[in-house]
Scaffold this motif. Sequence first.
Motif, short mmCIF file in Angstrom:
data_model
loop_
_atom_site.label_atom_id
_atom_site.label_comp_id
_atom_site.label_asym_id
_atom_site.label_seq_id
_atom_site.Cartn_x
_atom_site.Cartn_y
_atom_site.Cartn_z
N MET A 178 0.79 -1.23 0.00
CA MET A 178 0.00 0.00 0.00
C MET A 178 0.84 1.29 0.00
O MET A 178 0.40 2.31 0.53
N ASP B 58 -2.14 9.59 5.40
CA ASP B 58 -2.18 8.32 4.66
C ASP B 58 -2.21 7.14 5.62
O ASP B 58 -1.58 6.10 5.38
N LYS C 87 -8.24 4.99 7.74
CA LYS C 87 -9.27 5.90 7.21
C LYS C 87 -10.18 6.42 8.31
O LYS C 87 -10.71 7.52 8.20
N ASP D 160 -4.43 10.94 1.07
CA ASP D 160 -4.51 9.83 0.13
C ASP D 160 -5.84 9.09 0.33
O ASP D 160 -6.49 9.21 1.37
N ASN D 161 -6.27 8.36 -0.69
CA ASN D 161 -7.39 7.40 -0.60
C ASN D 161 -8.75 8.03 -0.35
O ASN D 161 -9.61 7.40 0.30
N GLN E 203 -2.94 2.65 -6.10
CA GLN E 203 -1.57 2.34 -6.52
C GLN E 203 -1.50 0.97 -7.22
O GLN E 203 -2.08 -0.01 -6.76
#
Length: 216
Positions: free
Chosen positions: A40, A141, A144, A169-170, A199
Amino acid sequence: MEDMKEQRMLDYVLENAVRGDPQSVVDKLDQFCRSKEWTMNVGDEKGLILDKVVIEADPSIVLELGTYCGYSAVRIARLLKPGARLLSMELNPVHASVARKMIEFAGVHHMVEVLEGSAEEFIPKLKQTYGVETVDFVFIDHWKDRYLIDTKMLEEFRVLREGSVLLADNVVYPGVPDFLQYVRTCGRYECTNYPSHVQYMNQEDALEKAVFLGYL
Ligand SMILES: Oc1cc(-c2ccc(F)cc2)cc2nccnc12
Ligand SMILES: [Mg+2]
């Protein structure tokens, strides 16, 4: 030993990259993830967006929430000016250990410090323990379900200043809807979305930049 994949990724870098050359470390990490095992790291496609946002911000103090194996710490540090510092927080001790070796091999250890523990633990200590007045750039990052809580903590402990850049990110996959809703509607951030992909995969993802406007 747990997290064997991360150890294999580190070994691949130690055997194939050039010691002291952060770009070669980044390139070999991407090569490992494309040719051997997915991991990741933020990766090469989103990494180019990260590069542009870091260069534009030209930060002196960078915070990273979620070191993992050090890919983005090396990627960011390779762009920083002399004297700039990156503090990266990692909860997982095995990942923190791999990251420290990765960062040292890349030759950016003099500007990067990996703090092993949670952002919740370290954010309140930034000023008195790490001599950080405010931060110029935060790369978010990690897990979440921590994005929003930790962003609010950065505000609460006055770690941000007018113009501080958050880059997350994400924001599409795995997704952080509560964080996105907050930064886009609370009135204290100027937000920009950068569509991309997960990614090393075709699945859609995106980065979100949120520039802090002040404690208005
Ligand atoms: O960039 C990321 C991608 C993913 C992830 C997991 C599974 C998938 F299938 C796709 C993507 C998880 C992450 N966790 C923490 C920090 N960053 C992450
Ligand atoms: Mg990520």
